[in-house]
Design a protein around this motif. Sequence first.
Motif, PDB file in Angstrom:
ATOM      1  N   GLY A 138       0.788  -1.227   0.000  1.00  0.00           N
ATOM      2  CA  GLY A 138       0.000   0.000   0.000  1.00  0.00           C
ATOM      3  C   GLY A 138       0.816   1.270   0.000  1.00  0.00           C
ATOM      4  N   LEU A 160      -9.856   1.132  10.564  1.00  0.00           N
ATOM      5  CA  LEU A 160      -8.755   1.304   9.620  1.00  0.00           C
ATOM      6  C   LEU A 160      -7.647   2.192  10.172  1.00  0.00           C
ATOM      7  CD1 LEU A 160     -10.823   1.830   6.333  1.00  0.00           C
ATOM      8  CD2 LEU A 160      -9.979  -0.306   7.318  1.00  0.00           C
ATOM      9  N   TYR A 178      -4.356   3.157  12.157  1.00  0.00           N
ATOM     10  CA  TYR A 178      -3.122   2.514  12.605  1.00  0.00           C
ATOM     11  C   TYR A 178      -2.815   2.942  14.049  1.00  0.00           C
ATOM     12  CZ  TYR A 178      -1.443   0.579   8.159  1.00  0.00           C
ATOM     13  OH  TYR A 178      -1.267  -0.175   7.030  1.00  0.00           O
ATOM     14  N   TYR A 181      -2.794   8.102   6.904  1.00  0.00           N
ATOM     15  CA  TYR A 181      -2.537   6.661   6.900  1.00  0.00           C
ATOM     16  C   TYR A 181      -3.819   5.889   7.191  1.00  0.00           C
ATOM     17  CZ  TYR A 181       2.172   8.458   7.163  1.00  0.00           C
ATOM     18  OH  TYR A 181       3.321   9.146   6.889  1.00  0.00           O
ATOM     19  N   ARG A 182      -4.044   4.846   6.387  1.00  0.00           N
ATOM     20  CA  ARG A 182      -5.228   4.019   6.573  1.00  0.00           C
ATOM     21  C   ARG A 182      -4.870   2.542   6.419  1.00  0.00           C
ATOM     22  NH1 ARG A 182      -9.941   7.627   3.508  1.00  0.00           N
ATOM     23  NH2 ARG A 182      -9.494   9.531   4.675  1.00  0.00           N
ATOM     24  N   ARG A 183      -5.275   1.748   7.404  1.00  0.00           N
ATOM     25  CA  ARG A 183      -5.014   0.313   7.370  1.00  0.00           C
ATOM     26  C   ARG A 183      -6.080  -0.343   6.498  1.00  0.00           C
ATOM     27  NH1 ARG A 183      -5.663  -1.015  12.571  1.00  0.00           N
ATOM     28  NH2 ARG A 183      -7.401  -2.432  12.268  1.00  0.00           N
ATOM     29  N   ASP A 184      -6.007  -0.019   5.223  1.00  0.00           N
ATOM     30  CA  ASP A 184      -7.034  -0.411   4.258  1.00  0.00           C
ATOM     31  C   ASP A 184      -6.487  -1.485   3.336  1.00  0.00           C
ATOM     32  OD1 ASP A 184      -9.369  -0.444   2.885  1.00  0.00           O
ATOM     33  OD2 ASP A 184      -9.257   1.611   2.128  1.00  0.00           O
ATOM     34  N   PRO A 210      -5.310  -2.025  -0.035  1.00  0.00           N
ATOM     35  CA  PRO A 210      -4.927  -1.095  -1.101  1.00  0.00           C
ATOM     36  C   PRO A 210      -5.256  -1.612  -2.493  1.00  0.00           C
ATOM     37  CG  PRO A 210      -3.000  -2.245  -0.295  1.00  0.00           C
ATOM     38  CD  PRO A 210      -4.135  -2.679   0.582  1.00  0.00           C
ATOM     39  N   TYR A 233      -4.102   3.916  -1.545  1.00  0.00           N
ATOM     40  CA  TYR A 233      -2.895   3.523  -0.821  1.00  0.00           C
ATOM     41  C   TYR A 233      -3.160   3.492   0.678  1.00  0.00           C
ATOM     42  CZ  TYR A 233      -0.837   4.962  -5.274  1.00  0.00           C
ATOM     43  OH  TYR A 233      -0.555   5.109  -6.594  1.00  0.00           O
ATOM     44  N   ARG A 234      -2.180   2.967   1.408  1.00  0.00           N
ATOM     45  CA  ARG A 234      -2.238   3.020   2.862  1.00  0.00           C
ATOM     46  C   ARG A 234      -1.567   4.283   3.390  1.00  0.00           C
ATOM     47  NH1 ARG A 234      -0.956  -3.263   4.686  1.00  0.00           N
ATOM     48  NH2 ARG A 234      -3.090  -4.006   4.450  1.00  0.00           N
ATOM     49  N   GLU A 235      -0.624   4.811   2.651  1.00  0.00           N
ATOM     50  CA  GLU A 235       0.012   6.094   2.960  1.00  0.00           C
ATOM     51  C   GLU A 235      -0.179   6.982   1.747  1.00  0.00           C
ATOM     52  OE1 GLU A 235       4.413   7.351   4.416  1.00  0.00           O
ATOM     53  OE2 GLU A 235       4.249   6.700   2.334  1.00  0.00           O
TER      54      GLU A 235
END
Length: 430
Positions: free
Chosen positions: A61, A113, A115, A156-159, A161, A168-170
């Motif tokens: 991600g 989601l 972090y 930032y998302r704990r998704d 990707p 993205y996650r970042e």
Amino acid sequence: MAERAALEELVKLQGERVRGLKQQKASAELIEEEVGKLLKLKAQLGPDESKQKFVLKTPKGTRDYSPRQMAVREKVFDVIIRCFKRHGAEVIDTPVFELKETLTGKYGEDSKLIYDLKDQGGELLSLRYDLTVPFARYLAMNKLTNIKRYHIAKVYRRDNPAMTRGRYREFYQLTMTIAGHVRKEIPSALCIDSLQVNDRRILDGMFAICGVSDSKFRTICSSVDKLDKVSWEEVKNEMAVLLQTPAQAGEEPLGVGSVAAGGRYDGLVGMFDPKGRKVPCVGLSIGVERIFSIVEQRLEALEEKVRTTETQVLVASAQKKLLEERLKLVSELWDAGIKAELLYKKNPKLLNQLQYCEEAGIPLVAIIGEQELKDGVIKLRSVTSREEVREEDLKTGQNRDFNFYYGYFIDYYWQKWPDTTPFSYKALGA
């Protein structure tokens, strides 16, 4: 452990013996025999389990950005920031992580989601999920009720990707928010609390700016008509997406998802304020990563070269042994505010210097040679047109030296050979 160390020492000694025999040009049979012994020792040694192999990759991600991609990003950022500033916005920044209690409970299902970070100093922390909650915390903490701000930063998302779709996650988020009461002059004067505007031309203009095609116009109108019956989220899911250009003719365009979203969050600041005071807020967020995906694809389709530097001029020499003169000139150009560079070789060939300009997209080259030094002039050449500025184009005085020409250098440069941008605005749809 001691046994392995002994074997490693034997391998080392046997390897030195093999190398010595090769240097002494011993017989092939003897070398082959000793190599065989070395291989047997290595087989006994086996792999070193303490040296774990690892794969060089970015975390899931996330991605690296090349100089070419960064040039595109900077140009997109510049376009958006200039728009924000044109409307009088100020810029702020907040920490990349917040207290966990600040972030949790504000996003509903999306809170899963977030972090979380390990407790490193007596505080439970989490990486920011977006820029809205940190902004609301900022307003409440500083007791602010009126501000027009923009903020560009990573979130930032704990998704799960989807890199090809710009998820993205970042990633960077660009937001602009107006906090505080906005006076509606005419309605207020008439004691009207709310005013609903309905004008087809406004709707047409909004759809045109958003890139809605004629074939999709009726569908979008149908979605907008539902705003007084269903929630904005349902309407948004029907329509706030961007389509990538098909890779080949006849293919369906690929959707990259929502590229912009906005709305009100009047009650959010009050959640952090000790007295529960509400601050009216309306904001807009731009999904810039998804825009990058589209712009990069357009650049590929246009086969457009992207400059990765902003160098205006390369200082070159026509003969050898002019390194000192090149260094002096490039230093003086820097002092004059001109973006300049030179090849860091003692005696580069002129052809190589000109080729470097073409490859890097440097528009202008300043050539100095023995004759130029005697005359006290600089030869300026356009890399694209190969046109050169002659001495009489710039000469206006008797005491001529490098410093004398800087004013003319800049004027002539901008008038005759306009500066090239990292890429054309065609890629941005302009």
